[in-house]
Design an enzyme around this catalytic site. Structure first.
Site, mmCIF file in Angstrom:
data_model
loop_
_atom_site.group_PDB
_atom_site.id
_atom_site.type_symbol
_atom_site.label_atom_id
_atom_site.label_comp_id
_atom_site.label_asym_id
_atom_site.label_seq_id
_atom_site.Cartn_x
_atom_site.Cartn_y
_atom_site.Cartn_z
ATOM 1 N N HIS A 1 -7.695 -5.164 -1.507
ATOM 2 C CA HIS A 1 -6.427 -4.472 -1.259
ATOM 3 C C HIS A 1 -5.403 -5.352 -0.567
ATOM 4 C CE1 HIS A 1 -3.746 -1.149 -0.949
ATOM 5 N NE2 HIS A 1 -3.804 -1.078 0.361
ATOM 6 N N SER B 1 0.846 -1.191 0.000
ATOM 7 C CA SER B 1 0.000 0.000 0.000
ATOM 8 C C SER B 1 0.887 1.249 0.000
ATOM 9 C CB SER B 1 -0.964 -0.031 1.188
ATOM 10 O OG SER B 1 -1.973 0.931 1.036
ATOM 11 N N ASP C 1 -9.143 -4.641 -6.008
ATOM 12 C CA ASP C 1 -8.730 -3.609 -5.058
ATOM 13 C C ASP C 1 -9.583 -2.349 -5.217
ATOM 14 O OD1 ASP C 1 -7.414 -1.820 -3.403
ATOM 15 O OD2 ASP C 1 -5.428 -2.546 -3.942
#
Length: 725
Positions: free
Chosen positions: A701, A594, A669
């Site tokens: 995600h 991320s 995602d």
């Protein structure tokens, strides 16, 4: 003698041999090797006794001061199950395998907890003395976002994007009946759950009125997620408000359950604003709302009339040259309904401020540079409050008590480490659980003055005799500005030899609201970190400026140029590593997910000479593709900050890539949409740069469940391929 020696050596090896983690244990190890603890402990109201679950989740145990804190069984799962079957009077099939983990004490004799049945979700009241159970509330199984009135008279829940209410007699009311795609009522997924938002509905203290979000995202761009399960792939559209584009429009509505009347709070223009920290006044006549502008640098705390929706007063305003980030609802004093506590980091650290309902600041209750992380309990009479505060440059968590009238503050726990502590409602005792780098878990009962009244538990090292735990060493560094201390850790291979050279895996995140290094068990290290150290890597992690738990100035340095100060700090860590003779400076890898994926990719293109291999998971590649609520807080809009967006975009910097880079992304995602990595791959192709790419078709995600084992195995193999030569 030789035979005896051989037998002795073999027996010793057999008895004490330890092993490394398996790849499966990188995912399931935290549950398997969790240190011994007390499960779901709670103080019983108005007593000096607390309860908790046994290790098998079958019995509720009790300890109290009268019996010298010795444990005994209070009630069993079978007793609860029998009482439910005898007294519920429902045809629903109820299977109670474990004692309800979410139990709550209503009073000294009554437990309340939730259970799922065939058709309904129930809240059950169980009386210890009478061994009877009763239904307090119920909601249909398909109901979500359940909010229960404090007197249990009504339950609100969502069916799809609409709100329904059911009362104790079973009468159901449809509060909203919107059918238009993009109109969402009562959802906690408002403003994409930024600003501390964790619910979308609030019952008033008198339990007659329901405050709820109404989100209109019909004007927000739809973003396609390809669904691969069918023979011909289909498209699932989500509403995704990208930075600089049209945002959702949110209002707050009060529904009066007696009259059926709805009142929209007049929060005004512009419609693209954020409505946060929603709090009912104790009188149920007013609602307090933090109205934050889209620029996120100007907050107004407004008071609204719940009956008319009119603005009564702006109590105060908070402004910043960077951003204002409200995170916590107001907390009214139990003994003074015209006073409340407000949390803000406007003076440097997130702390408590006492206001009255006219907006007058009565007292700053902040203590030194302690950051308030979690407000706990008021003490009797409501004149004192306890909270968990962050100390020791972000490493430790301690329990504090503040006397509200005077502001006098006392630290109740002392041992260095991370404390999870709570005080009895009488104020006489503290149940304190703490851990640090060398302590898996220790539990004590403390007196109000902080002295130990009774030792409860010292957990053994859960790896002892089975898994060889790598050495974890704290590291203290100075940031690139030359003045800010940074926390880090090094994990060494089990057979570490300072005369050898080892490849390095740097694991990082680097973004806001996250902290990887803490003074708790394993010093915050994850099991994959430990696994890689056991595989022969030096594993290094450091929290750079911009990460959490260090105060306002530590975070604001990233404003309008995410990644720059963060990279500079991480390179200080690399410089430190290179001073160690045991580090193979030609084989340094980096891994992050991320924001950590953004950092990983940034370092690979900005400093390609440093890292030989990298794995970037779900990486942000260009902040113009990211959501408004998070992205614009730190970067402003692309229109307002074109230079910052150009600087931090990695698409045009793909041509600078030199090392081996693996990008991993979830095809579903909804947070960092796949367009980020796809555009970077396309840029690499055009620049003639080779890059590796792996997609998890059904994951969002984060890659979860058993597939996470597959992911970690892939990452480990990638580093072995490129760093072990």
């Amino acid at each position: 003698m030789k035979k005896l020696l051989v037998l002795f050596l073999f027996g010793s090896t057999f008895a004490y041999a330890q092993r490394n983690f398996t790849i499966e244990e990188t995912v399931f190890g935290p549950r398997q090797f969790a240190p011994e603890t007390l499960v779901a402990p709670q103080w019983i109201p108005d007593t000096d006794a607390f309860t908790y679950l046994d290790a098998k989740y079958q019995n509720l145990l009790i300890r109290d001061s009268k019996s010298n804190w010795q444990d005994k069984t209070l009630v069993t799962t079978s007793q609860i199950a029998e009482a439910i079957k005898k007294t519920l009077g429902t045809e629903d099939e109820i299977i109670l395998t474990y004692f309800p983990y979410d139990y709550q004490w209503k009073d000294q004799n009554t437990l309340a907890f939730q259970i799922n049945a065939k058709n309904w979700k129930y809240t059950i009241s169980y009386l210890l003395k009478d061994n009877k159970a009763a239904i307090l509330t119920k909601a249909p199984n398909e109901g979500t976002n359940i909010e229960i009135a404090s007197d249990f008279s009504k339950t609100a829940y969502l069916i799809g994007n609409n709100i329904e209410i059911i009362d104790q007699k079973g009468a159901q009311t449809k509060v909203t009946q919107d059918t238009l795609d993009g109109i969402v009522n009562g959802s906690d997924y408002t403003h994409r759950q930024e600003f501390g938002i964790n619910k979308g509905m609030w019952w008033s203290p008198d339990n007659d009125k329901l405050l709820y979000y109404r989100k209109d995202e019909t004007m927000v761009t739809k973003y396609p997620l390809i669904q691969w399960q069918e023979r011909v792939a289909s498209v699932k559209d989500i509403r995704y408000p990208m930075a600089g584009m049209k945002s959702e429009e949110v209002t707050l509505v009060v529904y009066n359950s007696k009259s059926g009347r709805k009142t929209t709070l007049k929060t005004g223009e512009p419609k693209e604003q954020f409505l946060t920290i929603c709090t009912w006044d104790p009188s149920s006549q007013f609602v307090y709302v933090g109205v934050l502008n889209r620029e996120q640098n100007h907050l107004k705390l407004n008071k609204y009339n719940a009956e008319t929706g009119d603005l009564v007063q702006t109590l105060f305003e908070e402004q910043s040259s960077t951003w204002v980030e409200p995170q916590h609802a107001l907390l009214f004093l139990p003994n003074k309904p015209n006073q409340f506590l407000y949390q803000t980091d406007q003076d440097g650290y997130n702390q408590l401020y006492l206001y009255n309902t006219d907006g007058k600041l009565i007292k700053n209750l902040g203590f030194q540079d302690v950051i308030v992380e979690d407000v706990r309990d008021f003490l009797p009479k409501g004149n004192s409050l306890t909270y968990i505060g962050i100390t020791n440059n972000g490493l430790d968590r301690q329990l504090f008590k503040v006397e509200i009238p005077s502001g006098k503050t006392k630290q109740l726990t002392q041992a260095q480490g991370t404390h999870n502590a709570s005080i009895s409602s009488t104020g006489k005792f503290v149940l304190d659980q703490y851990a640090n780098i060398s302590t898996p878990n220790t539990i004590n009962i403390l007196q109000a003055d902080g002295k130990t009244a009774q030792h409860i538990l010292t957990a053994e090292n859960p790896f002892e005799g089975e898994v060889t735990l790598p050495k974890i060493e704290p590291v203290s560094l100075i940031s690139a500005d030359g003045k800010t201390p940074l926390n880090g850790r090094i994990i060494y291979p089990n057979d570490f030899d300072p005369n050898k050279k080892y490849p390095v895996m740097v694991y990082l995140y680097g973004g806001s609201h996250a902290q990887l290094v803490q003074n708790r068990w394993l010093y915050g290290a994850g099991y994959f970190d430990l696994y890689m150290a056991q595989q022969g890597y030096i594993v290094f992690t450091m929290d750079n400026r911009g990460s959490d738990a260090r105060g306002r100035d530590f975070t604001r340095v990233t404003h309008r140029q995410l990644g720059q100060a963060e990279m500079a700090d991480q390179l200080c860590g690399i410089t430190y590593l290179k001073t160690k003779n045991f580090v193979d400076t030609t084989n340094i890898g980096i891994f992050g997910w991320s924001f950590g994926g953004f950092m990983t990719t940034s370092l690979m293109v900005y400093h390609p000479e440093v890292f030989n291999a990298a794995v970037a998971g779900g990486p942000v590649i260009d902040w113009k593709y990211y959501e408004i609520m998070y992205g614009e807080r730190y970067m402003d809009t692309p229109q307002e900050n074109p230079d910052g967006y150009a600087l931090t975009s990695l698409i045009d910097k793909a041509k600078q890539l030199k090392g081996n880079l693996l990008i991993i992304h979830g095809a579903q995602d909804p947070v960092v949409v796949q367009q980020h990595s796809m555009d970077f791959i396309e840029a690499c192709i055009k620049a003639g740069k080779q890059v590796d790419y792996f997609l998890y078709p059904t994951h969002e995600h984060n890659v979860m469940g058993k597939d996470r084992i597959h992911m970690y195995e892939k990452i480990a193999h990638y580093f072995d391929l490129h760093l072990k030569k």
